[in-house]
Design a protein around this motif. Structure first.
Motif, PDB file in Angstrom:
ATOM      1  N   CYS A  45       0.853  -1.177   0.000  1.00 27.53           N
ATOM      2  CA  CYS A  45       0.000   0.000   0.000  1.00 27.53           C
ATOM      3  C   CYS A  45       0.896   1.236   0.000  1.00 27.53           C
ATOM      4  O   CYS A  45       1.791   1.367   0.837  1.00 27.53           O
ATOM      5  CB  CYS A  45      -0.900  -0.005   1.231  1.00 27.53           C
ATOM      6  N   ALA A  46       0.672   2.147  -0.935  1.00 31.12           N
ATOM      7  CA  ALA A  46       1.479   3.366  -1.024  1.00 31.12           C
ATOM      8  C   ALA A  46       1.247   4.291   0.167  1.00 31.12           C
ATOM      9  O   ALA A  46       2.088   5.123   0.474  1.00 31.12           O
ATOM     10  CB  ALA A  46       1.173   4.106  -2.321  1.00 31.12           C
ATOM     11  N   ALA A  47       0.135   4.132   0.859  1.00 29.26           N
ATOM     12  CA  ALA A  47      -0.171   4.994   1.993  1.00 29.26           C
ATOM     13  C   ALA A  47       0.443   4.497   3.299  1.00 29.26           C
ATOM     14  O   ALA A  47       1.046   5.263   4.035  1.00 29.26           O
ATOM     15  CB  ALA A  47      -1.677   5.130   2.151  1.00 29.26           C
ATOM     16  N   CYS A  48       0.325   3.195   3.567  1.00 30.02           N
ATOM     17  CA  CYS A  48       0.756   2.695   4.880  1.00 30.02           C
ATOM     18  C   CYS A  48       1.809   1.592   4.830  1.00 30.02           C
ATOM     19  O   CYS A  48       2.340   1.199   5.860  1.00 30.02           O
ATOM     20  CB  CYS A  48      -0.441   2.205   5.680  1.00 30.02           C
ATOM     21  N   GLY A  49       2.120   1.062   3.650  1.00 35.34           N
ATOM     22  CA  GLY A  49       3.145   0.032   3.530  1.00 35.34           C
ATOM     23  C   GLY A  49       2.674  -1.392   3.772  1.00 35.34           C
ATOM     24  O   GLY A  49       3.481  -2.321   3.758  1.00 35.34           O
ATOM     25  N   ALA A  50       1.387  -1.606   3.968  1.00 35.39           N
ATOM     26  CA  ALA A  50       0.875  -2.972   4.168  1.00 35.39           C
ATOM     27  C   ALA A  50       1.097  -3.796   2.909  1.00 35.39           C
ATOM     28  O   ALA A  50       0.912  -3.303   1.793  1.00 35.39           O
ATOM     29  CB  ALA A  50      -0.611  -2.941   4.513  1.00 35.39           C
ATOM     30  N   GLU A  51       1.493  -5.059   3.079  1.00 35.66           N
ATOM     31  CA  GLU A  51       1.667  -5.949   1.927  1.00 35.66           C
ATOM     32  C   GLU A  51       0.286  -6.331   1.396  1.00 35.66           C
ATOM     33  O   GLU A  51      -0.559  -6.830   2.138  1.00 35.66           O
ATOM     34  CB  GLU A  51       2.440  -7.198   2.332  1.00 35.66           C
ATOM     35  N   LEU A  52       0.083  -6.088   0.088  1.00 41.07           N
ATOM     36  CA  LEU A  52      -1.230  -6.316  -0.512  1.00 41.07           C
ATOM     37  C   LEU A  52      -1.239  -7.419  -1.558  1.00 41.07           C
ATOM     38  O   LEU A  52      -2.089  -8.304  -1.521  1.00 41.07           O
ATOM     39  CB  LEU A  52      -1.728  -5.017  -1.154  1.00 41.07           C
ATOM     40  N   PHE A  53      -0.312  -7.359  -2.526  1.00 46.55           N
ATOM     41  CA  PHE A  53      -0.311  -8.292  -3.646  1.00 46.55           C
ATOM     42  C   PHE A  53       1.108  -8.761  -3.932  1.00 46.55           C
ATOM     43  O   PHE A  53       2.070  -8.067  -3.631  1.00 46.55           O
ATOM     44  CB  PHE A  53      -0.887  -7.636  -4.913  1.00 46.55           C
ATOM     45  N   ASP A  54       1.221  -9.938  -4.528  1.00 46.86           N
ATOM     46  CA  ASP A  54       2.507 -10.501  -4.923  1.00 46.86           C
ATOM     47  C   ASP A  54       2.545 -10.604  -6.441  1.00 46.86           C
ATOM     48  O   ASP A  54       1.516 -10.851  -7.077  1.00 46.86           O
ATOM     49  CB  ASP A  54       2.685 -11.892  -4.295  1.00 46.86           C
ATOM     50  N   SER A  55       3.732 -10.438  -7.000  1.00 46.74           N
ATOM     51  CA  SER A  55       3.866 -10.504  -8.465  1.00 46.74           C
ATOM     52  C   SER A  55       3.469 -11.868  -9.020  1.00 46.74           C
ATOM     53  O   SER A  55       3.124 -11.969 -10.200  1.00 46.74           O
ATOM     54  CB  SER A  55       5.297 -10.167  -8.885  1.00 46.74           C
ATOM     55  N   ASP A  56       3.492 -12.904  -8.193  1.00 42.31           N
ATOM     56  CA  ASP A  56       3.075 -14.235  -8.645  1.00 42.31           C
ATOM     57  C   ASP A  56       1.601 -14.271  -9.058  1.00 42.31           C
ATOM     58  O   ASP A  56       1.193 -15.146  -9.816  1.00 42.31           O
ATOM     59  CB  ASP A  56       3.313 -15.286  -7.555  1.00 42.31           C
ATOM     60  N   THR A  57       0.802 -13.315  -8.553  1.00 43.59           N
ATOM     61  CA  THR A  57      -0.626 -13.294  -8.884  1.00 43.59           C
ATOM     62  C   THR A  57      -0.965 -12.184  -9.876  1.00 43.59           C
ATOM     63  O   THR A  57      -2.130 -12.010 -10.224  1.00 43.59           O
ATOM     64  CB  THR A  57      -1.498 -13.116  -7.622  1.00 43.59           C
ATOM     65  N   LYS A  58       0.035 -11.451 -10.355  1.00 42.79           N
ATOM     66  CA  LYS A  58      -0.181 -10.371 -11.310  1.00 42.79           C
ATOM     67  C   LYS A  58      -0.242 -10.942 -12.724  1.00 42.79           C
ATOM     68  O   LYS A  58       0.496 -11.848 -13.062  1.00 42.79           O
ATOM     69  CB  LYS A  58       0.949  -9.336 -11.220  1.00 42.79           C
ATOM     70  N   TYR A  59      -1.131 -10.376 -13.540  1.00 36.00           N
ATOM     71  CA  TYR A  59      -1.243 -10.830 -14.929  1.00 36.00           C
ATOM     72  C   TYR A  59      -1.685  -9.651 -15.789  1.00 36.00           C
ATOM     73  O   TYR A  59      -2.147  -8.624 -15.290  1.00 36.00           O
ATOM     74  CB  TYR A  59      -2.218 -12.005 -15.052  1.00 36.00           C
ATOM     75  N   ASP A  60      -1.534  -9.781 -17.084  1.00 40.12           N
ATOM     76  CA  ASP A  60      -1.930  -8.741 -18.023  1.00 40.12           C
ATOM     77  C   ASP A  60      -3.384  -8.964 -18.419  1.00 40.12           C
ATOM     78  O   ASP A  60      -3.699  -9.844 -19.217  1.00 40.12           O
ATOM     79  CB  ASP A  60      -1.030  -8.758 -19.259  1.00 40.12           C
ATOM     80  N   SER A  61      -4.261  -8.154 -17.881  1.00 39.99           N
ATOM     81  CA  SER A  61      -5.690  -8.286 -18.161  1.00 39.99           C
ATOM     82  C   SER A  61      -6.089  -7.509 -19.414  1.00 39.99           C
ATOM     83  O   SER A  61      -7.222  -7.636 -19.872  1.00 39.99           O
ATOM     84  CB  SER A  61      -6.500  -7.776 -16.968  1.00 39.99           C
ATOM     85  N   GLY A  62      -5.174  -6.668 -19.910  1.00 37.74           N
ATOM     86  CA  GLY A  62      -5.497  -5.827 -21.046  1.00 37.74           C
ATOM     87  C   GLY A  62      -6.262  -4.568 -20.657  1.00 37.74           C
ATOM     88  O   GLY A  62      -6.627  -3.777 -21.518  1.00 37.74           O
ATOM     89  N   SER A  63      -6.503  -4.379 -19.367  1.00 42.94           N
ATOM     90  CA  SER A  63      -7.306  -3.248 -18.900  1.00 42.94           C
ATOM     91  C   SER A  63      -6.513  -1.953 -18.782  1.00 42.94           C
ATOM     92  O   SER A  63      -7.102  -0.876 -18.750  1.00 42.94           O
ATOM     93  CB  SER A  63      -7.930  -3.576 -17.535  1.00 42.94           C
ATOM     94  N   GLY A  64      -5.179  -2.043 -18.676  1.00 50.98           N
ATOM     95  CA  GLY A  64      -4.356  -0.858 -18.512  1.00 50.98           C
ATOM     96  C   GLY A  64      -4.054  -0.511 -17.071  1.00 50.98           C
ATOM     97  O   GLY A  64      -3.425   0.507 -16.779  1.00 50.98           O
ATOM     98  N   TRP A  65      -4.491  -1.337 -16.142  1.00 52.12           N
ATOM     99  CA  TRP A  65      -4.176  -1.185 -14.724  1.00 52.12           C
ATOM    100  C   TRP A  65      -3.528  -2.478 -14.246  1.00 52.12           C
ATOM    101  O   TRP A  65      -3.802  -3.555 -14.796  1.00 52.12           O
ATOM    102  CB  TRP A  65      -5.438  -0.939 -13.894  1.00 52.12           C
ATOM    103  N   PRO A  66      -2.700  -2.407 -13.201  1.00 48.80           N
ATOM    104  CA  PRO A  66      -2.172  -3.645 -12.630  1.00 48.80           C
ATOM    105  C   PRO A  66      -3.339  -4.542 -12.203  1.00 48.80           C
ATOM    106  O   PRO A  66      -4.269  -4.075 -11.540  1.00 48.80           O
ATOM    107  CB  PRO A  66      -1.375  -3.177 -11.408  1.00 48.80           C
ATOM    108  N   SER A  67      -3.289  -5.800 -12.611  1.00 44.22           N
ATOM    109  CA  SER A  67      -4.362  -6.744 -12.281  1.00 44.22           C
ATOM    110  C   SER A  67      -3.781  -7.953 -11.580  1.00 44.22           C
ATOM    111  O   SER A  67      -2.727  -8.461 -11.967  1.00 44.22           O
ATOM    112  CB  SER A  67      -5.088  -7.180 -13.552  1.00 44.22           C
ATOM    113  N   PHE A  68      -4.482  -8.428 -10.563  1.00 46.89           N
ATOM    114  CA  PHE A  68      -4.048  -9.549  -9.741  1.00 46.89           C
ATOM    115  C   PHE A  68      -5.210 -10.519  -9.569  1.00 46.89           C
ATOM    116  O   PHE A  68      -6.368 -10.102  -9.552  1.00 46.89           O
ATOM    117  CB  PHE A  68      -3.598  -9.058  -8.356  1.00 46.89           C
TER     118      PHE A  68
END
Length: 128
Positions: free
Chosen positions: A45-68
């Motif tokens: 989280c850019a605000a508080c630093g909490a771990e939210l997502f891992d790159s292992d669950t990231k994929y290209d959805s074609g939406s133009g935003w990071p998708s997990f």
């Protein structure tokens, strides 16, 4: 994390981050710094630093935003009904600091069929 008032959030965040994280704004598609990031690491989280997502669950959805397909832990994010803009969506917020991250949609490729569509400005990437 201690609770911050809006003046403290404004001091801590950039104007774009404040608009997205604290006012539930959205960055334009294909403009955020992480939508096309393919490095291995963790998204915090850019605000508080909490771990939210891992790159292992990231994929290209074609939406133009990071998708997990999923957060690192279901307890890391909260889901709320969002009726803004004349539609019903599910908003995703950081469970630690209540900052707006993006939305989750039921059209993802993972086992749960979810796509967490997250604003880059809501995230900080830590490479492994």
């Amino acid at each position: 994390m201690r609770k911050l008032d809006e003046a403290q959030w404004r001091e801590r965040l950039t104007p774009e981050q404040y608009h997205i994280l604290r006012e539930a704004g959205t960055e334009r598609a294909f403009t955020g710094r992480y939508w096309n990031n393919h490095e291995t690491g963790e998204y915090l989280c850019a605000a508080c630093g909490a771990e939210l997502f891992d790159s292992d669950t990231k994929y290209d959805s074609g939406s133009g935003w990071p998708s997990f397909t999923a957060p690192v832990d279901r307890a890391a994010v909260d889901a709320l009904v969002d009726r803004s803009h004349g539609m019903v969506r599910t908003e995703v917020r950081c469970a630690r600091c209540d900052s707006h991250l993006g939305h989750v949609f039921p059209d993802g490729p993972g086992a749960d069929g979810l796509r967490f569509c997250i604003n880059s400005a809501s995230l900080r990437f830590e490479p492994r």
